[in-house]
Design a protein around this motif. Structure first.
Motif, short mmCIF file in Angstrom:
data_model
loop_
_atom_site.label_atom_id
_atom_site.label_comp_id
_atom_site.label_asym_id
_atom_site.label_seq_id
_atom_site.Cartn_x
_atom_site.Cartn_y
_atom_site.Cartn_z
N PRO A 1 7.81 -24.12 2.70
CA PRO A 1 9.37 -24.51 2.83
C PRO A 1 10.59 -23.61 1.99
O PRO A 1 9.75 -23.38 1.16
CB PRO A 1 8.97 -26.27 2.50
CG PRO A 1 8.04 -25.87 2.22
CD PRO A 1 6.87 -25.08 2.64
N VAL A 2 11.40 -23.69 2.80
CA VAL A 2 12.44 -23.06 1.84
C VAL A 2 13.10 -24.16 0.27
O VAL A 2 13.15 -25.23 0.61
CB VAL A 2 13.99 -22.55 2.30
CG1 VAL A 2 14.86 -21.83 1.83
CG2 VAL A 2 13.37 -21.23 3.49
N GLN A 3 12.81 -23.32 -0.92
CA GLN A 3 13.61 -24.49 -1.93
C GLN A 3 15.04 -24.03 -1.75
O GLN A 3 15.97 -23.90 -1.62
CB GLN A 3 13.47 -23.56 -3.08
CG GLN A 3 11.81 -23.66 -3.17
CD GLN A 3 11.07 -24.98 -3.21
OE1 GLN A 3 11.47 -25.90 -4.45
NE2 GLN A 3 9.80 -24.92 -2.53
N TYR B 1 17.31 -13.68 14.78
CA TYR B 1 15.91 -13.20 14.77
C TYR B 1 15.50 -14.87 14.86
O TYR B 1 15.57 -16.37 14.12
CB TYR B 1 15.79 -12.91 13.14
CG TYR B 1 16.46 -12.00 12.91
CD1 TYR B 1 15.97 -11.16 13.07
CD2 TYR B 1 17.67 -12.89 12.44
CE1 TYR B 1 17.24 -9.47 12.36
CE2 TYR B 1 18.54 -11.23 12.20
CZ TYR B 1 17.95 -10.14 11.95
OH TYR B 1 19.52 -9.24 12.13
N ALA B 2 14.14 -14.57 15.93
CA ALA B 2 13.27 -15.56 16.13
C ALA B 2 11.89 -15.36 15.95
O ALA B 2 11.24 -13.67 15.93
CB ALA B 2 13.38 -16.04 18.31
N LEU C 1 4.45 -14.97 7.73
CA LEU C 1 6.12 -15.21 8.12
C LEU C 1 6.26 -16.12 6.66
O LEU C 1 6.74 -17.29 6.68
CB LEU C 1 5.90 -16.40 9.06
CG LEU C 1 5.35 -15.85 10.60
CD1 LEU C 1 5.61 -17.20 11.42
CD2 LEU C 1 6.61 -14.52 10.67
N THR C 2 6.52 -15.20 5.54
CA THR C 2 6.67 -16.12 3.79
C THR C 2 8.43 -16.35 4.06
O THR C 2 9.04 -15.72 5.17
CB THR C 2 6.51 -14.45 3.25
OG1 THR C 2 7.47 -13.77 3.32
CG2 THR C 2 5.56 -14.62 2.90
N PRO C 3 8.45 -16.97 3.42
CA PRO C 3 10.41 -17.38 3.23
C PRO C 3 11.18 -16.46 3.27
O PRO C 3 12.32 -16.35 3.52
CB PRO C 3 10.36 -18.69 2.26
CG PRO C 3 8.76 -19.28 1.87
CD PRO C 3 7.62 -17.80 2.76
N GLU C 4 10.49 -15.44 2.44
CA GLU C 4 11.16 -13.77 1.82
C GLU C 4 12.12 -13.37 3.68
O GLU C 4 12.95 -12.71 3.40
CB GLU C 4 10.60 -12.51 1.09
CG GLU C 4 10.60 -13.31 -0.41
CD GLU C 4 9.87 -14.80 -0.29
OE1 GLU C 4 8.42 -14.74 0.43
OE2 GLU C 4 10.04 -15.15 -1.59
N GLY D 1 14.97 -14.54 4.23
CA GLY D 1 15.37 -13.47 3.49
C GLY D 1 16.94 -12.81 4.46
O GLY D 1 17.30 -12.81 5.35
N PRO D 2 17.58 -11.82 2.96
CA PRO D 2 18.08 -11.03 3.52
C PRO D 2 18.42 -9.99 4.89
O PRO D 2 16.96 -10.29 4.43
CB PRO D 2 19.12 -10.12 2.28
CG PRO D 2 17.71 -10.30 1.22
CD PRO D 2 16.92 -11.54 1.04
#
Length: 166
Positions: free
Chosen positions: A23-25, A158-159, A136-139, A143-144
């Motif tokens: 999960p994203v913080q 993006y999918a 599939l990391t949060p970055e 990320g940008p």
């Protein structure tokens, strides 16, 4: 979002589920959406506009659905063309799952959404679909992104998909 749950003779591909990635913080509070609850205008105008809008909405929905399905066909063709490459990547590490990133654009054409294909990337392989979070990391997912700057009517999307052998 287009339906990216497709299957071929060799693979089954579906969108990544929320429980498969880290999960994203989050930080802070989101925007205030109370402005969307403003009262409607005169009821007579709304009822007259609803009749004409229903026909236009039906036509728009049908044409949008057909155009959205074109991305599903594009993904199936890409999987068929890259079947050997994906199998080779899976066999090289003894893995059974892989991750894809699908880049597409959504534009407006006379009030209808137009889905345009851009590119598909094989991000990597994992021992199983439950361990796809290592790729599939949060970055990577949130990320940008360095990308072209489209016009104001076009949005790049993006999918992230998870694929497994059948």
């Amino acid at each position: 979002m287009p339906n990216f749950a497709v299957s071929t003779d060799s693979f089954v591909v579906r969108p990544v589920r929320q429980d498969e990635v880290v999960p994203v913080q989050r930080m802070g509070k989101g925007p205030d959406l109370s402005y969307m609850s403003l009262p409607d205008g005169p009821r007579q105008l709304n009822s007259r506009m609803a009749v004409g809008g229903a026909v236009a909405a039906a036509v728009s929905q049908v044409s949008g659905g057909i155009n959205e399905y074109s991305l599903t066909v594009w993904l199936k063709k890409w999987l068929g063309a890259n079947d050997a490459k994906i199998k080779q990547a899976l066999l090289a590490k003894g893995h059974s799952a892989f991750a894809l990133q699908v880049n597409y654009a959504v534009g407006n054409s006379f009030g209808n959404q137009m889905f345009m294909s851009r590119d598909i990337y094989l991000l990597g392989t994992a021992p199983s679909a439950k361990e796809i979070g290592s790729i599939l990391t949060p970055e990577l997912m949130f990320g940008p992104k360095i990308d072209d700057v489209p016009n104001n009517a076009t949005k790049f999307k993006y999918a992230h998909l998870v694929g497994e052998r059948t």
